[in-house]
Design a protein around this motif. Structure first.
Motif, PDB file in Angstrom:
ATOM      1  N   TRP A 191      -9.009   3.646  -4.616  1.00 58.73           N
ATOM      2  CA  TRP A 191      -8.283   4.735  -3.970  1.00 58.73           C
ATOM      3  C   TRP A 191      -7.848   5.799  -4.978  1.00 58.73           C
ATOM      4  O   TRP A 191      -7.860   6.994  -4.679  1.00 58.73           O
ATOM      5  CB  TRP A 191      -7.057   4.203  -3.234  1.00 58.73           C
TER       6      TRP A 191
ATOM      7  N   SER B 162      -9.420   2.208   2.703  1.00 56.79           N
ATOM      8  CA  SER B 162      -8.593   1.328   1.872  1.00 56.79           C
ATOM      9  C   SER B 162      -7.695   0.467   2.747  1.00 56.79           C
ATOM     10  O   SER B 162      -7.564  -0.750   2.532  1.00 56.79           O
ATOM     11  CB  SER B 162      -7.748   2.154   0.901  1.00 56.79           C
TER      12      SER B 162
ATOM     13  N   THR C 163      -6.893  -0.589  -4.986  1.00 55.45           N
ATOM     14  CA  THR C 163      -6.009   0.433  -5.565  1.00 55.45           C
ATOM     15  C   THR C 163      -6.781   1.342  -6.508  1.00 55.45           C
ATOM     16  O   THR C 163      -6.664   2.572  -6.435  1.00 55.45           O
ATOM     17  CB  THR C 163      -4.840  -0.231  -6.318  1.00 55.45           C
TER      18      THR C 163
ATOM     19  N   GLU D 277       0.368   4.771  -2.403  1.00 54.01           N
ATOM     20  CA  GLU D 277       0.215   6.152  -1.958  1.00 54.01           C
ATOM     21  C   GLU D 277       1.413   7.022  -2.333  1.00 54.01           C
ATOM     22  O   GLU D 277       1.258   8.219  -2.551  1.00 54.01           O
ATOM     23  CB  GLU D 277      -0.024   6.188  -0.451  1.00 54.01           C
TER      24      GLU D 277
ATOM     25  N   HIS E 117      -9.336   8.495  -3.125  1.00 55.72           N
ATOM     26  CA  HIS E 117      -8.262   8.773  -2.155  1.00 55.72           C
ATOM     27  C   HIS E 117      -8.724   8.586  -0.710  1.00 55.72           C
ATOM     28  O   HIS E 117      -8.285   9.314   0.194  1.00 55.72           O
ATOM     29  CB  HIS E 117      -7.686  10.181  -2.365  1.00 55.72           C
ATOM     30  N   ASP E 118      -9.569   7.601  -0.491  1.00 57.65           N
ATOM     31  CA  ASP E 118     -10.024   7.269   0.866  1.00 57.65           C
ATOM     32  C   ASP E 118      -9.038   6.268   1.467  1.00 57.65           C
ATOM     33  O   ASP E 118      -9.248   5.061   1.429  1.00 57.65           O
ATOM     34  CB  ASP E 118     -11.439   6.691   0.821  1.00 57.65           C
ATOM     35  N   GLY E 119      -7.956   6.794   2.019  1.00 59.25           N
ATOM     36  CA  GLY E 119      -6.901   5.940   2.547  1.00 59.25           C
ATOM     37  C   GLY E 119      -7.322   5.147   3.761  1.00 59.25           C
ATOM     38  O   GLY E 119      -6.924   3.988   3.924  1.00 59.25           O
TER      39      GLY E 119
ATOM     40  N   TRP F  36       0.827  -1.209   0.000  1.00 55.48           N
ATOM     41  CA  TRP F  36       0.000   0.000   0.000  1.00 55.48           C
ATOM     42  C   TRP F  36       0.863   1.262   0.000  1.00 55.48           C
ATOM     43  O   TRP F  36       0.495   2.287  -0.567  1.00 55.48           O
ATOM     44  CB  TRP F  36      -0.958   0.007   1.181  1.00 55.48           C
TER      45      TRP F  36
END
Length: 206
Positions: A168, A177, A165, A94, A172-174, A90
């Protein structure tokens, strides 16, 4: 510059062009211009643009999985090491979203171009082979076996990582995720069981 070094420069240049401008605009001419090389060098190093695209995908996958493999080799029980490996994967998402976006773009581009469909097939075959290799290494190192066939588990793992992936990259909801990855790690643990040994290797009953 040796042919091997020129080849490496062209692969890196191709990746930069695709991240910046997209796969469709990563023409042979755009790549050699990025690498500051004459057009003839490209055809000396590669048989086709598709060969370079395949090499980009292979390098990307190998690099991502090598990071996950290195973190698994550390200390800790199976659960800790699986969690650490998924977290390492991960981290590459990012830190390098453009590279992951290019991998999806290459897939769809290949499927849309007549004659390039095999590029997408080889891409996902490579993904599954790498996942199978890692799962087998995990089982060997931890002295366990998987409750489902490794090819099925590799496809499952690839589908989860692919989906989380791509999601996200869209939102972009980390936080959620990473929660999905934790859930995946927990599920993998339920599929690990003590290795079945031949009768000759089992302790005699007193």
């Amino acid at each position: 510059m040796a042919a091997k070094d020129r080849r490496e420069e062209l692969i890196a240049a191709g990746f930069r062009v695709m991240i910046r401008d997209g796969v469709a605009k990563a023409t042979t001419r755009a790549i050699v211009n990025e690498a500051k090389m004459p057009l003839g060098v490209f055809h000396y190093c590669f048989n086709s643009r598709e060969e370079l695209l395949q090499e980009v995908l292979t390098r990307f996958t190998d690099s991502t999985m090598a990071t996950a493999r290195r973190t698994f080799e550390g200390e800790g029980d199976l659960g800790t090491r699986i969690t650490r490996s998924l977290s390492a994967f991960w981290g590459t998402v990012e830190l390098s979203p453009g590279e992951h976006q290019v991998s999806y773009e290459l897939t769809h581009y290949a499927l849309r171009q007549a004659g390039l469909e095999d590029l997408a097939r080889r891409q996902y075959q490579h993904y599954r082979e790498v996942h199978e290799e890692l799962l087998e290494e995990v089982a060997e190192d931890a002295d366990i076996e998987w409750a489902v066939p490794v090819p099925v588990l590799a496809r499952y793992l690839n589908a989860v990582l692919d989906g989380v992936t791509l999601s996200w990259l869209v939102d972009h909801d980390g936080e959620n995720s990473r929660a999905v990855l934790r859930l995946t790690g927990e599920h993998l643990l339920t599929l690990a069981r003590e290795r079945t040994r031949p009768a000759a290797q089992q302790a005699p009953v007193s």
